[in-house]
Design a protein around this motif. Structure first.
Motif, PDB file in Angstrom:
ATOM      1  N   GLY A  96       0.782  -1.220   0.000  1.00 45.04           N
ATOM      2  CA  GLY A  96       0.000   0.000   0.000  1.00 45.04           C
ATOM      3  C   GLY A  96       0.817   1.275   0.000  1.00 45.04           C
ATOM      4  O   GLY A  96       1.620   1.536  -0.876  1.00 45.04           O
ATOM      5  N   GLY A 102      -2.726  -3.559  -8.354  1.00 51.45           N
ATOM      6  CA  GLY A 102      -1.987  -4.807  -8.398  1.00 51.45           C
ATOM      7  C   GLY A 102      -1.438  -5.271  -7.082  1.00 51.45           C
ATOM      8  O   GLY A 102      -2.140  -5.352  -6.094  1.00 51.45           O
ATOM      9  N   VAL A 103      -0.161  -5.581  -7.069  1.00 49.57           N
ATOM     10  CA  VAL A 103       0.448  -6.226  -5.915  1.00 49.57           C
ATOM     11  C   VAL A 103       0.395  -5.330  -4.690  1.00 49.57           C
ATOM     12  O   VAL A 103       0.389  -5.806  -3.561  1.00 49.57           O
ATOM     13  CB  VAL A 103       1.893  -6.627  -6.241  1.00 49.57           C
ATOM     14  CG1 VAL A 103       2.763  -5.392  -6.482  1.00 49.57           C
ATOM     15  CG2 VAL A 103       2.480  -7.468  -5.126  1.00 49.57           C
ATOM     16  N   TYR A 104       0.311  -4.024  -4.890  1.00 50.40           N
ATOM     17  CA  TYR A 104       0.316  -3.124  -3.748  1.00 50.40           C
ATOM     18  C   TYR A 104      -0.970  -3.230  -2.942  1.00 50.40           C
ATOM     19  O   TYR A 104      -1.008  -2.825  -1.791  1.00 50.40           O
ATOM     20  CB  TYR A 104       0.536  -1.687  -4.207  1.00 50.40           C
ATOM     21  CG  TYR A 104       1.845  -1.524  -4.929  1.00 50.40           C
ATOM     22  CD1 TYR A 104       1.886  -1.329  -6.296  1.00 50.40           C
ATOM     23  CD2 TYR A 104       3.038  -1.605  -4.230  1.00 50.40           C
ATOM     24  CE1 TYR A 104       3.094  -1.207  -6.952  1.00 50.40           C
ATOM     25  CE2 TYR A 104       4.245  -1.481  -4.889  1.00 50.40           C
ATOM     26  CZ  TYR A 104       4.266  -1.286  -6.245  1.00 50.40           C
ATOM     27  OH  TYR A 104       5.455  -1.166  -6.897  1.00 50.40           O
ATOM     28  N   ASN A 105      -2.023  -3.732  -3.538  1.00 52.86           N
ATOM     29  CA  ASN A 105      -3.291  -3.852  -2.843  1.00 52.86           C
ATOM     30  C   ASN A 105      -3.479  -5.201  -2.178  1.00 52.86           C
ATOM     31  O   ASN A 105      -4.412  -5.384  -1.419  1.00 52.86           O
ATOM     32  CB  ASN A 105      -4.451  -3.606  -3.802  1.00 52.86           C
ATOM     33  CG  ASN A 105      -4.415  -2.218  -4.392  1.00 52.86           C
ATOM     34  OD1 ASN A 105      -4.134  -2.058  -5.568  1.00 52.86           O
ATOM     35  ND2 ASN A 105      -4.667  -1.223  -3.570  1.00 52.86           N
ATOM     36  N   GLU A 106      -2.628  -6.177  -2.463  1.00 50.41           N
ATOM     37  CA  GLU A 106      -2.801  -7.509  -1.889  1.00 50.41           C
ATOM     38  C   GLU A 106      -2.619  -7.416  -0.393  1.00 50.41           C
ATOM     39  O   GLU A 106      -1.585  -6.956   0.085  1.00 50.41           O
ATOM     40  CB  GLU A 106      -1.784  -8.467  -2.496  1.00 50.41           C
ATOM     41  CG  GLU A 106      -1.838  -9.864  -1.935  1.00 50.41           C
ATOM     42  CD  GLU A 106      -0.791 -10.759  -2.564  1.00 50.41           C
ATOM     43  OE1 GLU A 106      -0.402 -10.487  -3.725  1.00 50.41           O
ATOM     44  OE2 GLU A 106      -0.359 -11.717  -1.909  1.00 50.41           O
TER      45      GLU A 106
END
Lengths: 118, 114
Positions: A96, A102-106
């Motif tokens: 975040g 993408g991966v930042y929201n996982e």
């Protein structure tokens, strides 16, 4: 071993008491989140923090408070103003930090704390 | 606002049956899509994800394809096992900067009988 820890696993509170739930992560994530889960329901966002010393209210912040003094820690206090606090509380973190997509929201979740008001 | 709708549960299947859990979404921008699984008394675990249209996420025999034209991200598995019994959550994030927040569906409980 990287991950998120929550403590305690079970917590009992008397009416009128404040209690604090612990959430610690060693994933070096900027963002952290607190959710509430009631039986048979989805997750509802209580508070979230994108960066140290900053946090925002989620959808159901009334009766709760948080702090974010350290990157690794995001404790949640359930105050006596919360009328129906019995629930399962989940903490999560993500890379975040204001980055989008993408991966930042996982999000990675802790094992949860079950709070019961006696 | 953005939202996620999942099929209601519980879903009860026999072992080795085919599984589909429907998920549709409403969103502006270009969200990433996720499926999470929750076993009894535990937190959520990421099962699979897709970050753009036509992507297929897959893991442990589960698959889901990001369909922008139908705004769907249905979860499928060809042959379920008793150990797949859990609650499954569909979630989306906004492609714009929303602080990394995810929006979750209400969850679908799956029960697999031997």
């Amino acid at each position: 071993d990287g991950g998120i820890t929550q403590s305690p696993k079970y917590l009992f509170r008397k009416e009128g008491q404040n209690v604090t739930l612990s959430c610690e992560q060693n994933l070096n994530h900027d963002a952290m989140y607190w959710y509430r889960q009631d039986p048979g329901q989805g997750l509802r966002l209580i508070y979230y923090s994108q960066i140290v010393n900053d946090f925002q209210k989620g959808d159901i912040a009334e009766g709760y408070s948080v702090s974010r003094e350290k990157k690794e820690s995001f404790p949640l206090t359930v105050t006596s103003a919360q009328k129906n606090p019995t629930a399962f509380y989940l903490c999560a973190s993500s890379m975040g930090g204001g980055l989008a997509g993408g991966v930042y929201n996982e999000q990675f979740f802790g094992p949860g704390t079950r709070l019961t008001v006696l | 606002g953005n939202s996620v709708t999942q099929m209601e549960g519980p879903v009860t299947l026999s072992e080795e049956a085919f599984l589909t859990i429907n998920c549709t979404y409403t969103a502006t921008g270009y969200p990433s899509l996720f499926w999470y699984v929750q076993y009894p008394g535990e937190g959520l675990q990421l099962l699979l994800k897709a970050t753009k249209a036509d992507d297929k996420g897959s893991n442990k025999g589960f698959e889901a394809t990001y369909r922008k034209e139908t705004t769907s991200f249905h979860l499928e598995k060809g042959s379920v096992q008793v150990s797949d019994s859990a609650v499954y959550f569909c979630a989306l994030s906004d492609g714009d900067n929303q602080g990394g927040k995810l929006i979750f569906g209400q969850g679908t409980e799956l029960s697999v009988k031997p």
